[in-house]
Structures are given as C-alpha cells and as structure tokens.
Design an enzyme around this catalytic site. Structure first.
Site, PDB file in Angstrom:
ATOM      1  N   SER A  66      45.722  62.163  83.032  1.00 48.24           N
ATOM      2  CA  SER A  66      46.095  62.879  81.764  1.00 48.24           C
ATOM      3  C   SER A  66      45.760  61.754  80.897  1.00 48.24           C
ATOM      4  O   SER A  66      46.552  60.508  81.164  1.00 48.24           O
ATOM      5  CB  SER A  66      47.033  63.725  81.671  1.00 48.24           C
ATOM      6  OG  SER A  66      47.109  64.178  80.252  1.00 48.24           O
ATOM      7  N   TYR A  79      55.803  66.099  82.204  1.00 45.54           N
ATOM      8  CA  TYR A  79      54.487  66.248  82.570  1.00 45.54           C
ATOM      9  C   TYR A  79      53.892  64.629  82.463  1.00 45.54           C
ATOM     10  O   TYR A  79      53.041  64.315  83.171  1.00 45.54           O
ATOM     11  CB  TYR A  79      53.587  67.015  81.523  1.00 45.54           C
ATOM     12  CG  TYR A  79      52.180  67.102  81.721  1.00 45.54           C
ATOM     13  CD1 TYR A  79      51.610  67.836  82.436  1.00 45.54           C
ATOM     14  CD2 TYR A  79      51.246  66.444  80.928  1.00 45.54           C
ATOM     15  CE1 TYR A  79      50.362  67.944  82.794  1.00 45.54           C
ATOM     16  CE2 TYR A  79      50.055  66.403  81.066  1.00 45.54           C
ATOM     17  CZ  TYR A  79      49.460  67.333  82.112  1.00 45.54           C
ATOM     18  OH  TYR A  79      48.097  67.412  82.107  1.00 45.54           O
TER      19      TYR A  79
END
Length: 198
Positions: A66, A79
């Site tokens: 990501s 995350y």
C-alpha cells in the site's frame, strides 16, 4: 494448494484488513490480526512456495502492499506498520534472491492508494483528481502489466512516486506539511469500513 495444484509460478499476496481507528482506540486483538493478515501471512506463503521457485530459478512474487507502507497516516498506525513491514519483507527477499543469483525469480511490490473495494468505505480523498480512489479493475490491469514487465515496484497513481521521492529528502516538517496538504491527516475522518456481514 500445493496438494491440489502443485508448485505455483506466480504468488500474489493480496489479503488485507484495516481497523481505521486511532492507535489507543484499536483493540489489541484487532491490532494483532492486522499484523497476522497483512504481514505474517506473507512469510508463510513465501515459505510454502518460494523453495520450488528457487529450485527451478523461475517464478514471480507479488506483494500487494500500500502507499500507506511508504508514509504514516492518521488513524492507520497498525495498517501502516503492517504495510511498511510487507514492503520491507518483500525488498529483503528480493535482496536474498539476488545474493543467491536466482535471477529467474522476480519480485514486484505494489503500493496503491485507496482501492474502492469497500475495505476503505467512507474514506475521503482531498484531491480526487490528483489522488483518486482507484478502480479495482484498473489496479489489476496495472499489476498484470507490471508482472509481465518484471517491474520491481509499482506505485499507483504515479504521483505516489513523486511524493515518496520528496519524503525521502525533505526535512520532516516540510514532508509533514506536504502530507497534510494532500489530506493524509483527514483521510480517515469519515471512514466506515466494509459493512459487517450478518
């Protein structure tokens, strides 16, 4: 998979979960689950399929990380940590393969902005023309192209390359202002996440 299909030539690690809360509001069990799914799972899939790739000197490892694995984002501490780890793990495996002279085993690290799959429902982008929510089919096409071209890292959209470049050499205060300008402070303010299944 190994029993039913045998050895695989392309391994794509794509599982991911997100809590979307401030660090101190995130339940410990969910923080651990984030790390297990987003990072540790890569270890086990690589352990399962990499030996055959090394033996054949042929294969491709694809880590769907990501853009949150390149910079910290408000309300995404677990995350971001898991995606930073996924990026670091994939880079390290690439270095190991190069050291082993296994040039036939390729790696691609994918760092997309938010993909509109439902996982980040409610998250808003401050500048949708510059940092749009990404269409899953478009991202999939870009990944397939990157794999076919043996591209080591893929950042989507392209502005992520530029932001990552600036972050690498700007002073912390300047890069923080840049991240604030692009909305990294507020992106999760309206986050709802994928609806819970009954």
């Amino acid at each position: 998979v190994k029993k039913e299909v045998g050895d695989v030539s392309i391994l794509i690690n794509n599982a991911g979960i997100v809590i979307g809360k401030r660090f101190l509001d995130s339940p410990d069990s969910l923080v651990e689950k984030t790390m297990e799914v987003n990072t540790v799972a890569h270890f086990w899939t690589y352990k399962a399929f990499l030996p055959a790739m090394i033996a054949a000197n042929h294969g491709h490892l694809v880590s769907i990380a990501s853009s949150a694995g390149l910079c910290g984002v408000n309300r995404l501490s677990d995350y971001c940590a898991s995606k930073f780890a996924a990026v670091g793990f994939a880079e390290s495996i690439d270095m190991e393969l190069r050291t082993l002279r296994k040039t036939g085993v390729k790696t691609t690290i994918v760092c997309p902005y938010i993909i509109s799959t439902g996982m980040f429902d409610g998250a808003k982008t401050k500048w949708p023309h510059v940092l749009p929510l990404l269409d899953p089919e478009y991202v999939a096409e870009r990944i397939v192209t990157a794999v076919r071209q043996n591209q080591e890292i893929l950042m989507i959209p392209r502005i992520i390359y530029l932001l990552s470049f600036f972050k690498a050499f700007l002073p912390v205060k300047a890069s923080t202002l840049l991240l604030e300008y692009f909305g990294c402070f507020e992106i999760m303010d309206t986050f709802k996440g994928r609806p819970k299944r009954e």
